[in-house]
Design an enzyme around this catalytic site. Structure first.
Site, mmCIF file in Angstrom:
data_model
loop_
_atom_site.group_PDB
_atom_site.id
_atom_site.type_symbol
_atom_site.label_atom_id
_atom_site.label_comp_id
_atom_site.label_asym_id
_atom_site.label_seq_id
_atom_site.Cartn_x
_atom_site.Cartn_y
_atom_site.Cartn_z
ATOM 1 N N TRP A 92 -3.394 2.689 1.110
ATOM 2 C CA TRP A 92 -2.686 2.987 2.362
ATOM 3 C C TRP A 92 -2.032 4.364 2.207
ATOM 4 C CZ3 TRP A 92 2.739 3.669 2.951
ATOM 5 C CH2 TRP A 92 3.104 4.022 4.258
ATOM 6 N N GLU A 113 -6.261 0.333 4.290
ATOM 7 C CA GLU A 113 -5.285 -0.251 5.227
ATOM 8 C C GLU A 113 -4.917 0.721 6.343
ATOM 9 O OE1 GLU A 113 -1.599 -1.349 3.342
ATOM 10 O OE2 GLU A 113 -0.754 -2.206 5.180
ATOM 11 N N LYS A 165 -2.831 1.813 10.031
ATOM 12 C CA LYS A 165 -1.485 1.666 10.602
ATOM 13 C C LYS A 165 -1.423 2.395 11.937
ATOM 14 C CE LYS A 165 3.372 1.870 9.216
ATOM 15 N NZ LYS A 165 4.294 1.922 8.098
ATOM 16 N N ASP A 224 -2.664 -5.303 8.303
ATOM 17 C CA ASP A 224 -1.246 -5.590 8.095
ATOM 18 C C ASP A 224 -0.686 -6.032 9.437
ATOM 19 O OD1 ASP A 224 1.633 -5.117 8.123
ATOM 20 O OD2 ASP A 224 1.378 -4.136 6.173
ATOM 21 N N HIS A 248 1.262 -3.632 11.624
ATOM 22 C CA HIS A 248 0.717 -2.286 11.842
ATOM 23 C C HIS A 248 -0.017 -2.096 13.161
ATOM 24 C CE1 HIS A 248 0.740 -0.781 7.416
ATOM 25 N NE2 HIS A 248 1.899 -1.259 7.815
ATOM 26 N N HIS A 261 -2.279 -8.206 4.916
ATOM 27 C CA HIS A 261 -0.909 -7.908 4.510
ATOM 28 C C HIS A 261 -0.035 -8.685 5.476
ATOM 29 C CE1 HIS A 261 -0.661 -4.095 1.831
ATOM 30 N NE2 HIS A 261 -1.175 -5.133 1.224
ATOM 31 N N ASP A 320 10.002 -1.434 13.093
ATOM 32 C CA ASP A 320 9.796 -1.728 11.667
ATOM 33 C C ASP A 320 8.629 -2.693 11.510
ATOM 34 O OD1 ASP A 320 10.360 -1.864 8.824
ATOM 35 O OD2 ASP A 320 10.956 -3.921 9.239
ATOM 36 N N ASP A 374 7.974 -4.357 8.605
ATOM 37 C CA ASP A 374 8.072 -5.068 7.324
ATOM 38 C C ASP A 374 9.237 -6.035 7.191
ATOM 39 O OD1 ASP A 374 5.833 -3.768 5.787
ATOM 40 O OD2 ASP A 374 6.938 -1.991 6.387
ATOM 41 N N ASP A 389 3.565 -8.614 2.481
ATOM 42 C CA ASP A 389 3.982 -7.210 2.535
ATOM 43 C C ASP A 389 5.168 -7.033 3.463
ATOM 44 O OD1 ASP A 389 4.263 -4.532 2.369
ATOM 45 O OD2 ASP A 389 2.536 -4.024 3.599
HETATM 46 C C1 RNT Z 1 3.198 0.427 4.752
HETATM 47 C C2 RNT Z 1 2.038 -0.390 4.322
HETATM 48 C C3 RNT Z 1 1.902 -0.553 2.846
HETATM 49 C C4 RNT Z 1 3.251 -0.707 2.206
HETATM 50 C C5 RNT Z 1 3.241 -0.722 0.735
HETATM 51 C C6 RNT Z 1 4.592 -0.783 0.122
HETATM 52 O O1 RNT Z 1 3.448 0.358 6.076
HETATM 53 O O2 RNT Z 1 2.103 -1.638 4.915
HETATM 54 O O3 RNT Z 1 1.052 -1.595 2.563
HETATM 55 O O4 RNT Z 1 3.940 -1.801 2.705
HETATM 56 O O5 RNT Z 1 2.561 0.401 0.321
HETATM 57 ZN ZN ZN Z 2 0.806 -3.215 4.340
#
Ligand code: RNT
Ligand code: ZN
Length: 419
Positions: A185, A226, A228, A259, A262, A286, A294, A296, A326
């Site tokens: 990523w 990955e 985003k 993810d 994302h 993820h 955000d 995460d 994640d």
């Molecule tokens: C970031 C990505 C990635 C991170 C990690 C810590 O938005 O999701 O996977 O969470 O690199």
């Molecule tokens: Zn991620």
């Protein structure tokens, strides 16, 4: 007979009337590997040196006491998390979570030597390890760009980092007897409207091609990319967008990482799984939770998680889906954050494994969408919680709230002493 056993017995009878065997569901759940994201333990700071931590690309908020400051502390924390989790566990690292730095060697020169204690620990614990190169929190992430940077020297540094981490992953895979997922990523992107979206994407693809040109055995390493949508400071354009990486993965036979934080806030990844698997290979998930800007937050047992788990589990291709947590929250106890999220994923998977899918499909095949809806709603109130409590008890583990006793005791004995 304990209350949990009694309630499990009744649940079994109820599920059997729908043609479902909870014992089989538990057996399946037991064997689904969940890769624990080690970075929840150190707030994505890493162990290189403090100056490079959070210099861009990734951010964590909160200063709850107890952040792991060394790889040893992190391993102790992971031991505690794993002791509270049923089922099959593996651990995923970010490449800056090195055991030790070797003077004069930067990320482009990392080798297995930097991770030797992780390897020893994983062997002793009999768990597999995954690892992701770390393209953020480093001065060479220049103007927010790494593999897509216009300067060939900067690109080379990051290409070499990617190559180095792939070799480490392959070593993990070889030594631990399970292919290591190596997920790429890159935070590359633009805060404001770029004049040129094309050239950085071209450079990113070429850099990746160079990294992946070294052939490593899939028995040991599974390459993954990955995508985003946006991040803080990267609101207008992300080089590695979903279109970019889905196309890259398909053309180069890499695994795509979805993810759940994302995508557009109203876009669910549940629907994407079958769309991809029907045409190509495997998916790394993820598992995360987006909240406004955000991506995460700690995962909760909400509709999004339920739909992801359902779509991953009911078509018989679970072996093609890889689960990695994640998220990172520095404002609460980090052991609890990891454990609560992991258990939530397991609960969502259990609910999916207990689903009377054949009955739903039958109604659908008869175009009886009314009965399908009635059954979907009924399923929500079937006694899955009795099966979950039994699954924990049978694994010798406390319930979801009861486990807080152990977490609090670890907090007072260990975490609170970290100043
Ligand atoms: C970031 C990505 C990635 C991170 C990690 C810590 O938005 O999701 O996977 O969470 O690199
Ligand atoms: Zn991620």
């Amino acid at each position: 007979m304990s209350m949990i056993e009694k309630s499990f017995e009744i649940a079994c009878e109820i599920y059997q009337s729908y043609g479902i065997d909870p014992v089989k569901a538990m057996e399946k759940l037991e064997n689904i590997p969940i890769s624990l994201h080690a970075w929840q333990g150190d707030d994505v700071v890493g162990f290189e040196n403090f100056e490079t931590a959070h210099t861009g690309g990734c951010q964590v908020t909160g200063n709850y006491p107890g952040r792991a400051r060394t790889a040893d502390e992190l391993r102790a924390d992971l031991d505690q998390v794993m002791a509270l989790l049923p089922g099959t566990k593996r651990v995923c690292l970010q490449a800056h979570q090195v055991d030790k730095m070797i003077p004069g060697v930067d990320r482009d020169g990392f080798t297995i030597e930097h991770f030797s204690s992780w390897l020893d620990w994983a062997k002793a614990k009999k768990i597999a390890m995954d690892i992701a190169p770390c393209y953020y929190s480093h001065p060479k992430l220049d103007n927010g760009l790494s593999l897509s940077h216009p300067d060939a020297e900067i690109r080379k540094f990051w290409i070499d980092h990617g190559r180095a981490v792939r070799r480490i992953a392959a070593r993990f895979g070889q030594e631990l007897g399970s292919a290591s997922v190596c997920n790429f990523w890159m935070p590359d992107g633009f805060k404001d409207i770029p004049a040129d979206r094309y050239t950085p994407r071209k450079r990113m693809a070429e850099s990746l091609n160079t990294i992946f040109s070294e052939k490593l055995d899939e028995k040991y390493i599974l390459d993954c990319v990955e995508s985003k949508l946006f991040g803080i400071g990267v609101e207008s354009c992300t080089v590695g967008s979903h279109d970019f990486f889905l196309m890259y993965a398909a053309r180069n036979n890499k695994m795509i990482c979805l993810d759940s934080g994302h995508f557009h806030p109203t876009e669910s990844i549940g629907d994407k799984l079958s769309a991809i698997i029907a045409q190509q290979g495997r998916i790394l998930l993820h598992v995360s939770r987006g909240v406004r800007w955000d991506s995460d937050h700690v995962i909760l047992l909400n509709d999004e998680l339920l739909s992801i788990a359902r779509e991953a589990a009911v078509y018989g291709y679970l072996d093609k889906i890889f689960f990695c947590l994640d998220y990172f929250d520095g404002s609460i106890n980090r052991i609890a954050a990891m454990t609560i999220g992991a258990r939530n994923l397991q609960k969502a998977l259990l609910i999916a494994l207990l689903e009377p899918t054949e009955l739903l499909k039958k109604a659908e095949s008869e175009f009886d969408f009314t009965s399908r809806m009635a059954l979907q709603e009924k399923i929500k109130t079937l006694p899955w919680a009795s099966v979950w409590s039994y699954f924990c008890e049978k694994s010798g583990l406390p319930g979801d709230f009861e486990m807080m006793q152990q977490i609090s005791s670890y907090e007072s004995k260990v975490l609170s002493l970290r100043k």
